[in-house]
Design an enzyme around this catalytic site. Structure first.
Site, PDB file in Angstrom:
ATOM      1  N   PHE A 250       0.832  -1.206   0.000  1.00 60.94           N
ATOM      2  CA  PHE A 250       0.000   0.000   0.000  1.00 60.94           C
ATOM      3  C   PHE A 250       0.868   1.258   0.000  1.00 60.94           C
ATOM      4  O   PHE A 250       1.804   1.382   0.782  1.00 60.94           O
ATOM      5  CB  PHE A 250      -0.903  -0.006   1.234  1.00 60.94           C
ATOM      6  CG  PHE A 250      -1.773   1.208   1.365  1.00 60.94           C
ATOM      7  CD1 PHE A 250      -2.713   1.519   0.401  1.00 60.94           C
ATOM      8  CD2 PHE A 250      -1.651   2.047   2.471  1.00 60.94           C
ATOM      9  CE1 PHE A 250      -3.530   2.635   0.524  1.00 60.94           C
ATOM     10  CE2 PHE A 250      -2.461   3.174   2.611  1.00 60.94           C
ATOM     11  CZ  PHE A 250      -3.404   3.460   1.625  1.00 60.94           C
ATOM     12  N   GLU A 251       0.567   2.181  -0.913  1.00 57.87           N
ATOM     13  CA  GLU A 251       1.248   3.475  -0.988  1.00 57.87           C
ATOM     14  C   GLU A 251       0.193   4.556  -0.782  1.00 57.87           C
ATOM     15  O   GLU A 251      -0.614   4.828  -1.689  1.00 57.87           O
ATOM     16  CB  GLU A 251       1.949   3.632  -2.332  1.00 57.87           C
ATOM     17  CG  GLU A 251       2.478   5.024  -2.663  1.00 57.87           C
ATOM     18  CD  GLU A 251       3.295   5.653  -1.549  1.00 57.87           C
ATOM     19  OE1 GLU A 251       2.762   6.555  -0.870  1.00 57.87           O
ATOM     20  OE2 GLU A 251       4.454   5.235  -1.365  1.00 57.87           O
ATOM     21  N   PRO A 252       0.136   5.170   0.409  1.00 59.35           N
ATOM     22  CA  PRO A 252      -0.968   6.084   0.728  1.00 59.35           C
ATOM     23  C   PRO A 252      -1.017   7.341  -0.122  1.00 59.35           C
ATOM     24  O   PRO A 252      -2.053   8.012  -0.149  1.00 59.35           O
ATOM     25  CB  PRO A 252      -0.715   6.427   2.203  1.00 59.35           C
ATOM     26  CG  PRO A 252       0.736   6.143   2.434  1.00 59.35           C
ATOM     27  CD  PRO A 252       1.074   5.002   1.524  1.00 59.35           C
ATOM     28  N   ARG A 253       0.062   7.682  -0.839  1.00 60.78           N
ATOM     29  CA  ARG A 253       0.066   8.888  -1.674  1.00 60.78           C
ATOM     30  C   ARG A 253      -0.338   8.618  -3.114  1.00 60.78           C
ATOM     31  O   ARG A 253      -0.532   9.541  -3.892  1.00 60.78           O
ATOM     32  CB  ARG A 253       1.458   9.534  -1.673  1.00 60.78           C
ATOM     33  CG  ARG A 253       1.989   9.933  -0.310  1.00 60.78           C
ATOM     34  CD  ARG A 253       3.471  10.251  -0.412  1.00 60.78           C
ATOM     35  NE  ARG A 253       4.224   9.091  -0.870  1.00 60.78           N
ATOM     36  CZ  ARG A 253       5.424   9.149  -1.469  1.00 60.78           C
ATOM     37  NH1 ARG A 253       5.988  10.323  -1.707  1.00 60.78           N
ATOM     38  NH2 ARG A 253       6.034   8.041  -1.838  1.00 60.78           N
ATOM     39  N   ASP A 257      -4.008   3.409  -5.456  1.00 60.07           N
ATOM     40  CA  ASP A 257      -4.406   2.925  -4.141  1.00 60.07           C
ATOM     41  C   ASP A 257      -5.599   3.716  -3.607  1.00 60.07           C
ATOM     42  O   ASP A 257      -6.538   3.155  -3.024  1.00 60.07           O
ATOM     43  CB  ASP A 257      -3.229   3.025  -3.172  1.00 60.07           C
ATOM     44  CG  ASP A 257      -1.986   2.303  -3.684  1.00 60.07           C
ATOM     45  OD1 ASP A 257      -1.504   2.654  -4.778  1.00 60.07           O
ATOM     46  OD2 ASP A 257      -1.491   1.405  -2.988  1.00 60.07           O
TER      47      ASP A 257
END
Length: 488
Positions: A250-253, A257
Site C-alpha cells: 500500500f502506498e498512501p500517496r 491505491d
C-alpha cells in the site's frame, strides 16, 4: 430438487458460452488489429500537439464527446473523451508519467475501433451497457520532455493526497464527478522486468492496488482482481508467460491505491518490454486487445465468474533481465584466469527535443549471473575476452571512413577509430566503430558502468564483437550495431 442439476448445467453452459464469445472476440481483435491501428502514431515519444491533432480527427465523429477538463502547469490542455450510453462508468487515464506512452497509443487505436464499421454486435453491447471515458496524456508537460515527472518536478502518481499539481486535481475531480465503477491506470514499466524465475519479459504487468496497509480484499478490489484474471487469460494466448504481477504494498500517496479506496475498482496496467520492439508497437497491440477484452467482460458481466485465487497465480514481477547476457567467458586479470558472466544494457539518450534517441551500451553487472536472463543471450564458454583497441591510423574525412574495411577491423580487435576534430561534433554515429579524438584512451579495466566495447576470441580468432553494447557475429556489423559513440 431434481431440477437443480439441470439448472446448474444451464448456468455452466451460459458461463462457458460467454467465455467462448470473449475468447473469439479477443482473437479476432488481434488478427484484425491493423484495421484499427492509428497510422499517425508510429513512435512512443508523443507530444501534446500529436494528441491534439488526433482529438481534432475524432471531434466530429459520432458517439464521441470531447471536452477540455483542465490544464497542465505549462498550460497544455487535458481532455476527456466519452462514449457510450450505459449505466456503468469506466474511466481510463494514461501517461500520468510523461515518458510512459504505450497505452496512450492504444487508446487512439481503441477509439478507431469504436468508430469503425466492424464488430457492430460487440460495440453495441459495450456502448449500451457502459459509458467509457478516456483521459489520454495526463502529464503533457512531462511528455514534452519525455520525462517521468511534471513541470513542478513531482511524480503526479504521488500527489493524490496534497493535490498540489493541476494534473492531479483534474484526475481527482474527474474520478469523483464520474463516480466511476471501474478505473484503468495505464503506465509503462522498465523493459528489464521479467516474470519471476523465467526468462520471459514482463511485457504486461497487472496490479489491483491495495486500499490499506493490510491489503484487504473487499468487493471493489476483488472485482479488479477478477478483471485482471480475465485479461491475463487473453494475453496468455498472444504472449504466453509474459505477464507479471506488480507489488501490492500500500502506498498512501498513490492515485491507484486511493482510487481503489474511493470505491472505483482499479486495474493498474504496466507495459514493459518485448523482444525487438523498441517503439513498443507490439505491446501497444497487446494493450488494445486486452483493454477491449476487459471492457467486453465488464459489459457482459463475464468477469464475475473468475476466481480471485487465480490472481495470486500470476507470477510476480522480477527485475533480472539484461539487453545482452554473456555467460562463461574467460578473463585474465594480473596473470590469473577467471570465469565471468556479463550483463549489458543499452541506455537511451534523448535527441531532437526528446523526440528521438541514441543508445549508450554499458556493462551493468558481472560475475555469477546464473539467476539472470537476457533478451539476447550468448554462451561464451571457452571464449576469451579482450578489450577493444584503437586503430593506429587517424582518419581525416568521411570519405576515408567509408572506405575502411569494417569487418577486417573488427576481426583485428579494433573498437575505436581516431578522427579529425570536425568529425567529432555529434554525440553518436552510425559507423560501426566508435569515433574518438586523437588523445582518447581506451579502458583496459572490465567493471560495471564502463562502456561495453570488447571482443570474444576463440582459438585466437575474434568470434564476436560487442560494440557499444551491440553483439555482432561479424557477418553484418552495419546492421547489428545500431549506433556507436563519438568521444572527444
Amino acid at each position: 430438487m431434481k431440477k437443480i442439476p439441470g439448472l446448474i448445467v444451464i448456468l455452466l453452459l451460459i458461463a462457458h458460452s460467454s467465455f467462448a464469445q470473449n475468447d473469439t472476440f479477443s482473437k479476432e481483435l488481434f488478427e484484425n488489429y491493423s484495421a484499427f491501428k492509428e497510422k499517425e502514431i508510429t513512435h512512443r515519444r508523443l507530444k501534446h500537439e500529436d494528441i491534439i491533432g488526433l482529438l481534432d480527427k475524432h471531434e466530429f465523429q459520432k458517439n464521441v464527446q470531447i471536452q477540455k477538463v483542465g490544464e497542465s502547469i505549462e498550460g497544455r490542455s487535458l481532455n476527456l473523451l466519452s462514449l457510450g450510453n450505459g449505466t456503468v462508468d469506466v474511466f481510463l487515464w494514461s501517461q500520468m508519467h510523461g515518458d510512459e506512452s504505450t497505452a496512450t497509443m492504444a487508446i487512439f487505436d481503441i477509439l478507431n475501433f469504436f468508430n469503425s464499421e466492424e464488430f457492430n454486435e460487440e460495440k453495441k453491447m459495450m456502448l449500451d451497457n457502459l459509458k467509457i471515458h478516456f483521459l489520454p496524456m495526463l502529464n503533457p508537460d512531462g511528455a514534452e520532455k519525455f520525462t517521468r515527472r511534471n513541470a513542478l518536478g513531482i511524480d503526479v502518481n504521488r500527489d493524490a493526497l496534497r493535490l498540489q499539481s493541476p494534473e492531479a486535481k483534474t484526475l481527482k475531480r474527474i474520478r469523483d464527478s464520474l463516480d466511476a465503477d471501474f478505473g484503468f491506470n495505464l503506465h509503462d514499466q522498465s523493459k528489464y522486468y521479467n516474470a519471476e524465475r523465467t526468462e520471459k519479459p514482463a511485457t504486461i504487468s497487472f496490479l489491483a492496488p491495495a486500499y490499506n496497509y493490510e491489503k484487504e480484499i473487499n468487493e471493489v478490489r476483488g472485482n479488479a482482481m477478477k478483471i485482471i484474471v480475465k485479461m491475463n487469460k487473453v494475453l496468455q494466448e498472444f504472449a504466453p508467460g509474459q505477464v507479471g504481477r506488480y507489488n501490492d504494498d500500500f502506498e498512501p500517496r498513490a492515485f491507484g491505491d486511493n482510487i481503489q479506496k474511493w470505491g472505483t475498482s482499479t486495474i493498474l496496467i504496466e507495459s514493459g518490454g518485448y523482444p525487438n520492439d523498441p517503439e513498443k508497437q507490439e505491446i501497444r497491440k497487446l494493450n488494445f486487445v486486452s483493454i477491449l477484452s476487459a471492457l467486453n467482460a465488464i459489459a457482459t458481466g463475464s468477469y464475475k465468474s473468475e476466481n480471485i485465487s487465480d490472481y495470486e497465480k500470476i507470477p510476480n514481477n522480477d527485475r533480472m533481465l539484461f539487453d545482452l547476457k554473456i555467460t562463461g567467458l574467460r578473463y585474465q586479470l594480473n596473470g590469473k584466469p577467471y570465469v565471468l558472466d556479463l550483463g549489458v544494457n543499452r541506455d537511451e539518450v534523448d535527441l531532437n527535443d526528446n523526440a528521438e534517441f541514441y543508445n549508450v551500451g554499458k556493462i551493468t553487472d558481472q560475475g555469477d549471473l546464473s539467476t539472470s536472463y537476457g533478451y539476447e543471450q550468448l554462451d561464451a564458454t571457452g571464449m576469451k575476452l579482450e578489450m577493444g583497441k584503437i586503430y593506429p591510423e587517424k582518419i581525416t574525412s568521411n570519405e576515408a571512413l567509408k572506405n575502411l574495411d569494417v569487418i577486417n577491423l573488427l576481426k583485428e580487435g579494433y573498437a575505436y577509430i581516431k578522427v579529425d576534430a570536425p568529425m567529432l561534433k555529434e554525440k553518436y554515429s552510425y559507423f560501426p566503430l566508435n569515433l574518438v579524438s586523437e588523445d582518447f584512451e581506451a579502458s583496459t579495466e572490465l567493471k560495471p558502468g564502463m562502456a561495453a566495447n570488447f571482443f570474444l576470441y576463440q582459438d585466437d580468432e575474434v568470434k564476436y564483437a560487442v560494440i557499444n553494447g551491440f553483439l555482432t557475429r561479424l557477418n553484418d556489423p552495419k546492421k547489428e550495431i545500431k549506433n556507436t559513440i563519438i568521444s572527444n
